[in-house]
Design a protein around this motif. Structure first.
Motif, short mmCIF file in Angstrom:
data_model
loop_
_atom_site.label_atom_id
_atom_site.label_comp_id
_atom_site.label_asym_id
_atom_site.label_seq_id
_atom_site.Cartn_x
_atom_site.Cartn_y
_atom_site.Cartn_z
N GLY A 104 0.70 -1.32 0.16
CA GLY A 104 0.11 0.04 0.01
C GLY A 104 0.95 1.28 -0.03
N MET A 105 2.24 1.17 -0.23
CA MET A 105 2.88 2.19 -0.17
C MET A 105 3.26 2.63 -1.56
SD MET A 105 5.80 1.58 2.47
CE MET A 105 5.89 -0.46 2.52
N THR A 106 3.75 4.01 -1.78
CA THR A 106 3.84 4.58 -3.27
C THR A 106 5.36 4.17 -3.73
OG1 THR A 106 4.39 6.73 -2.07
CG2 THR A 106 2.06 6.38 -2.85
N THR A 107 5.41 4.00 -5.16
CA THR A 107 6.85 3.77 -5.57
C THR A 107 7.02 4.64 -6.83
OG1 THR A 107 5.55 1.94 -6.83
CG2 THR A 107 6.85 1.38 -4.87
N ALA A 108 8.31 4.88 -7.15
CA ALA A 108 8.89 5.61 -8.04
C ALA A 108 10.14 5.21 -8.47
CB ALA A 108 8.88 7.29 -7.77
N ALA A 109 10.51 5.29 -9.73
CA ALA A 109 11.86 5.01 -10.37
C ALA A 109 11.94 5.99 -11.45
CB ALA A 109 11.50 3.61 -10.65
N LEU A 110 13.34 6.44 -11.47
CA LEU A 110 13.67 7.10 -12.43
C LEU A 110 14.88 6.52 -13.27
CD1 LEU A 110 13.56 10.49 -10.72
CD2 LEU A 110 12.18 9.78 -12.31
N LEU A 111 14.58 6.19 -14.68
CA LEU A 111 15.91 5.26 -15.43
C LEU A 111 16.53 4.20 -14.49
CD1 LEU A 111 17.61 8.02 -17.28
CD2 LEU A 111 15.49 7.31 -17.66
N TRP A 112 15.57 3.76 -13.64
CA TRP A 112 16.16 2.38 -13.11
C TRP A 112 16.07 1.27 -13.93
CZ3 TRP A 112 18.27 2.03 -8.26
CH2 TRP A 112 18.73 0.70 -7.78
N PRO A 113 17.07 0.43 -14.24
CA PRO A 113 17.19 -0.61 -15.26
C PRO A 113 15.89 -1.77 -15.01
CG PRO A 113 19.43 -0.19 -14.69
CD PRO A 113 18.26 0.56 -13.87
N VAL A 114 15.40 -2.26 -16.23
CA VAL A 114 14.67 -3.11 -16.10
C VAL A 114 13.29 -2.95 -15.44
CG1 VAL A 114 14.74 -5.98 -16.11
CG2 VAL A 114 16.61 -4.93 -16.04
N THR A 115 12.83 -1.81 -15.52
CA THR A 115 11.47 -1.35 -15.26
C THR A 115 10.36 -1.28 -16.13
OG1 THR A 115 12.43 0.67 -14.79
CG2 THR A 115 12.42 -0.63 -12.75
N ALA A 116 10.70 -1.23 -17.56
CA ALA A 116 9.57 -0.94 -18.33
C ALA A 116 8.32 -1.80 -18.38
CB ALA A 116 10.32 -1.19 -19.68
N LYS A 117 7.51 -1.20 -18.19
CA LYS A 117 6.07 -1.73 -18.19
C LYS A 117 5.83 -2.51 -16.64
CE LYS A 117 4.74 -2.36 -22.88
NZ LYS A 117 3.92 -1.51 -22.84
N ALA A 118 6.70 -2.02 -15.86
CA ALA A 118 6.65 -2.46 -14.30
C ALA A 118 5.45 -1.85 -13.63
CB ALA A 118 7.70 -2.16 -13.32
N ASN A 119 4.92 -2.04 -12.58
CA ASN A 119 3.96 -1.73 -11.82
C ASN A 119 4.36 -0.84 -10.89
OD1 ASN A 119 1.29 -1.16 -10.72
ND2 ASN A 119 1.03 -2.99 -9.72
N ILE A 120 4.71 0.28 -11.34
CA ILE A 120 5.28 1.50 -10.20
C ILE A 120 4.43 2.69 -10.59
CG2 ILE A 120 7.25 2.82 -9.91
CD1 ILE A 120 9.11 0.51 -10.97
N ASP A 121 4.15 3.45 -9.33
CA ASP A 121 3.22 4.48 -9.54
C ASP A 121 3.79 5.57 -10.63
OD1 ASP A 121 1.41 3.78 -7.62
OD2 ASP A 121 2.81 3.79 -5.98
N TYR A 122 5.09 6.02 -10.22
CA TYR A 122 5.61 7.18 -11.07
C TYR A 122 6.72 6.50 -11.66
CZ TYR A 122 2.31 9.50 -7.65
OH TYR A 122 1.30 9.97 -7.02
N ASN A 123 6.90 5.99 -12.86
CA ASN A 123 7.76 5.54 -13.41
C ASN A 123 8.44 5.96 -14.86
OD1 ASN A 123 9.71 3.55 -14.08
ND2 ASN A 123 8.17 1.91 -14.89
N MET A 124 9.78 6.55 -14.86
CA MET A 124 10.30 6.79 -16.05
C MET A 124 11.32 6.00 -16.34
SD MET A 124 12.00 10.24 -17.25
CE MET A 124 13.52 10.42 -16.14
N PRO A 125 11.03 4.76 -17.13
CA PRO A 125 12.04 3.53 -17.10
C PRO A 125 13.28 3.70 -18.02
CG PRO A 125 10.17 3.26 -18.77
CD PRO A 125 9.99 4.59 -17.76
#
Length: 435
Positions: A104-125
């Protein structure tokens, strides 16, 4: 399980080495973390020590053979530019960001490898436009969080100059600061590649690499300030890590040239691979050799004869080789027929034409990104090849530990946020935490 912090900020400085510590100690913001937090002096990376395998090990707590991301790029012998392991679906099992979101927590990733189409709230893969008809911004938008990425590009896109450094990391920095202030995620994972780029282009201890480390210190300072400006500093934990080190080299080894001579590879009129029985897939400082048919004993014997001759040649550039089973014991891809390790000063290319060994010049590096003056991918057992880990804030014991493994980081980060990755190859670094 109680969580030890409300906000975990993981900053990956790609190619940050344990050997960089004397420089970091003299830089104000790294120095602040070192004085007020925990530090692991030597972190053993994974095999092969390439970026995508390493970052997947960080978020899963497992070796590449188990999580499935066994290289940066896919085995595509006929393609001049192979696709990368961009997609979350390439990972077997759960990840840190999956478990945090499930809780139930929020997640974010900025250019983290192998995250394309991941279920991340705020994602720039991290994903590249790898076809002539593709547009970089559209490819990113389609594989991450469209509205979030559009917002970042509208605000900070003018900073970026395609994928060139240091502008790319400057764009990521502003995106990080903005994300912290406006989204306040429970988990934020950020990947900076400026240092890795400079070491590839100019060498491990080059002036350009040192300048990148100093830029990283400035970036760190702005991230720390953003935690204060966002009102979450007192409830946060910040982690700084590297994924692998690097070694200087100036000679490229091309085993596929020999496999072509042995008729294990055939080419089409345009010089590309038409068919193959055995193929050498580069991991930079190491390489896999795969068989098209794993039951092809004749080709296996041929390849082994080639490798034995190279091992007996002090000028071959090859330090050792493993069978597939031996590679799996070290956490690498057990489906390979063999895994090769380069001597210091050498690395592997997949070229099928030219000389078996090519001396790399500065002009080569300027002309083509496949040529480098320092690289990684080598065995974690190479001397002076460790990376580094630092952490400060909630839940962190201000201790110095002599050693841990990259696979220990994910379980430790999960514990900070009160979740678990389950049974993993790595373990929670309890000495690092205030449990």
């Amino acid at each position: 399980m109680n969580r030890l912090t409300d906000h975990l900020i993981i900053i990956s400085f790609d190619c940050l080495s344990a050997l960089d510590l004397p420089i970091l100690k003299d830089l104000p913001h790294f120095q602040f973390i070192l004085k007020n937090g925990a530090h692991v002096e030597n972190v053993q990376t994974v095999y092969p020590s390439v970026t995508y395998a390493c970052h997947t090990s960080i978020v899963t707590g497992n070796y590449p053979k188990r999580h499935g991301v066994i290289n940066n790029t896919l085995l595509q012998p006929s393609r001049e530019s192979p696709d990368w392991n961009w997609y979350r679906d390439e990972i077997s099992g759960t990840t840190l960001y999956d478990e945090v979101k499930k809780a139930g927590m929020t997640t974010a990733a900025l250019l983290w490898p192998v995250t394309a189409k991941a279920n991340i709230d705020y994602n720039m893969p991290e994903i590249f436009a790898n076809r002539p008809w593709q547009n970089q911004i559209l490819v990113s938008l389609m594989n991450g969080t469209p509205s979030f990425q559009w917002e970042l590009n509208q605000l900070f896109g003018h900073i970026r100059n395609r994928l060139n450094q240091p502008q790319l990391d400057d764009f990521v920095l502003e995106s990080t600061v903005h994300t912290i202030k406006t989204r306040k995620p429970n988990l934020l994972m950020v990947h900076f590649t400026d240092l890795d780029t400079q070491r590839h282009k100019h060498g491990f201890s080059s002036d350009e690499a040192i300048a990148a480390i100093r830029r990283h210190d400035d970036r760190l300072g702005k991230i720390l300030k953003s935690l204060e400006d966002g009102g979450i500093y007192e409830n946060s934990t910040i982690v700084l890590l590297g994924d692998h080190s690097a070694l200087d080299e100036n000679k490229a080894i091309k085993p596929n040239v020999l496999l072509l001579q042995q008729n294990l590879i055939t080419t089409s009129p345009n010089g590309r691979v038409k068919s193959w029985k055995a193929y050498c897939k580069s991991c930079d400082g190491s390489a896999y050799i795969y068989l098209k048919d794993s039951y092809d004993t004749a080709s296996l014997t041929k390849v082994k004869q080639v490798l034995d001759s190279l091992i007996n040649d002090s000028n071959s550039g090859i330090e050792s080789y493993l069978t597939g089973a031996q590679a799996a014991e070290k956490g690498a891809d057990g489906s390979c027929a063999f895994m090769l390790e380069a001597h210091r000063g050498y690395y592997f290319l997949e070229d099928i034409k030219g000389e078996y060994i090519q001396t790399i010049t500065v002009d080569d590096v300027k002309a083509d990104s496949k040529y480098t003056l320092a690289t990684h991918g080598y065995s974690p057992e190479k001397e002076n090849y460790g990376t580094i880990l630092m952490a400060a804030g909630n839940g962190i014991n201000p201790v110095t530990l002599p050693f841990c493994r990259l696979i220990d980081e994910g379980p430790t980060f999960a514990r900070l946020l009160g979740v678990s990755l389950g049974e993993t190859d790595g373990k929670v670094l309890k000495a690092l935490l205030k449990i």
